[in-house]
Design a protein around this motif. Sequence first.
Motif, mmCIF file in Angstrom:
data_model
loop_
_atom_site.group_PDB
_atom_site.id
_atom_site.type_symbol
_atom_site.label_atom_id
_atom_site.label_comp_id
_atom_site.label_asym_id
_atom_site.label_seq_id
_atom_site.Cartn_x
_atom_site.Cartn_y
_atom_site.Cartn_z
ATOM 1 N N GLN A 108 0.828 -1.200 0.000
ATOM 2 C CA GLN A 108 0.000 0.000 0.000
ATOM 3 C C GLN A 108 0.863 1.250 0.000
ATOM 4 O O GLN A 108 0.409 2.331 0.315
ATOM 5 C CB GLN A 108 -0.922 0.017 1.217
ATOM 6 N N THR A 109 2.112 1.112 -0.342
ATOM 7 C CA THR A 109 2.998 2.257 -0.286
ATOM 8 C C THR A 109 3.728 2.393 -1.605
ATOM 9 O O THR A 109 4.182 1.417 -2.171
ATOM 10 C CB THR A 109 4.017 2.066 0.854
ATOM 11 N N ALA A 110 3.802 3.640 -2.073
ATOM 12 C CA ALA A 110 4.482 3.866 -3.336
ATOM 13 C C ALA A 110 5.959 3.510 -3.219
ATOM 14 O O ALA A 110 6.575 3.702 -2.175
ATOM 15 C CB ALA A 110 4.333 5.337 -3.720
ATOM 16 N N THR A 111 6.534 2.990 -4.285
ATOM 17 C CA THR A 111 7.967 2.756 -4.306
ATOM 18 C C THR A 111 8.676 4.094 -4.486
ATOM 19 O O THR A 111 8.040 5.113 -4.784
ATOM 20 C CB THR A 111 8.348 1.858 -5.484
ATOM 21 N N GLY A 112 9.983 4.068 -4.336
ATOM 22 C CA GLY A 112 10.753 5.296 -4.527
ATOM 23 C C GLY A 112 10.514 5.898 -5.900
ATOM 24 O O GLY A 112 10.342 7.111 -6.044
#
Lengths: 226, 284
Positions: B57-61
Amino acid sequence: MTNKASLEKPTDGLPSVSRRKFLAFAGASSGLVLAGAACRKNNDAGGVDLGSGDTGILNYAYALEQLEAAFYIQVLNSPYSGITAMETAMLRDIRDHEIAHREFFKNALGSNAIPGLEVDFSAVNFSSRDSVLSTAKTFEDLGVSAYNGAGRLLTNPAFLTLAGKIVSVEARHAAYIRDIISNGSFANNEVVDAMGLDVIRTPAQVMAAADPFIKTSINISNLPTS
Amino acid sequence: MNFENILSEIEKVDPEVYERLDTRRSTLKRFKDIAGKLSLAAIPMALGSMFNKAYSQTATGAQVVDILNYALTLEYLEAEFYKRAVTSFATIGVPAGAAQMAITTIRDHEVAHVNFLRTAISGAGGTPVTFTAANFDFTAGNGSMAGPFANVFTNYNTFLAVAQTFEDTGVRAYKGRAAELVRTGDVLSAALRIHSVEARHAAHIRLMRKANNFGDVKPWITGNQTGIGAAVQASYNGEENTVQAGVQITGINGLGITAEAASESFDEGLTPAQVLAIVDPFII
């Protein structure tokens, strides 16, 4: 037309038809909310527990919206002396927006919602434009900073989107109130820093600032902090 | 492959990596358990899926950089617009005093946002996009300099109309991508803090238009009304929404909330495709 009387009726007992849809859609987190009867003011261990996780953050927003709605209802009930037609219209809009926010959270939270809070506006002179607008400014800037600070505590992207939909409206309110106090102060350096960033506050900072206006003791100790 | 070194590197850019992966010790144990059962060739794939799960649920770099560059593009549009305005007050007809001061304040914020985002993108290991005044056509003419807002820098009414559209679109653009930044900590906080500043700008520009009888607008957006005309309708379509997460706000709980108030009380997001279509005529 807005029905003023109906806007002021207590906000209890609505069957939440839409709640199940909301919870299903959002994948609601659990989080037991204790509707504490014994409200020991300034005691973190007692009082109304906002709950934990995303539910706690939504109750935190619900608490702030209750405060704002109650304030503007009182402002429209006893307009300050010298209020203009334009100010009346805009403040009525703001009141209705805050009621909409409050009721949205109430319905969305359903059985997880905290009870209605008892407010304390004894420090506000509702007949004084300065007193009313400076309190409104405090509440609106506080609301913006609260949502800005709560975003990172949410784990469900859908809740984040909803918070984003509300915070920009609070920022519009803040800008309007600031401008009618002093034209051009909509985003001055009291609220926007040198990097162009708006104020941000943690729940602990926000609730400390809101505390003088809320009689009900609120327990934020189960809210996420990171 | 030195797994501990990889985790240390990730920790530098994501201090919460261990929370996502339980603890360092259990992460290592889990990895060793998995690795013991896998052939050497399969290890990178197993590692990748472990991180994908943690970041589900978290964007990658790379995604964060992409979103920040998207924001930076819009901030450049606004910054160059107001920079030009501040040097053209006389030809636009912006009155001295409060009006000029407000536009200058907004210019300062947009320039600060450009600088902030450039720093943030570089800090995240990305390359910030770069635009100059020459990249924009504020008449919305796609480079012809003769678009529907041909008099944007010679007519105060048109200037404020374009300003309102940029601000309201900016608010909607940030909102449309906020969810992608969930659990990104400081990145999300910064995006939200810029987002609410744009909303303050929007409210003030709308008050300026109202005060000059340029448009019957309030500091907030009513329905999908532009207060400007059809040329900017795309920036307002969808704002008439009154249902939030399945909850009908109009008349909610019998409290007399009108459809207008219901639409005003929630701002709506725009998708990147919608935003790019809106700003395309302004970018050469």
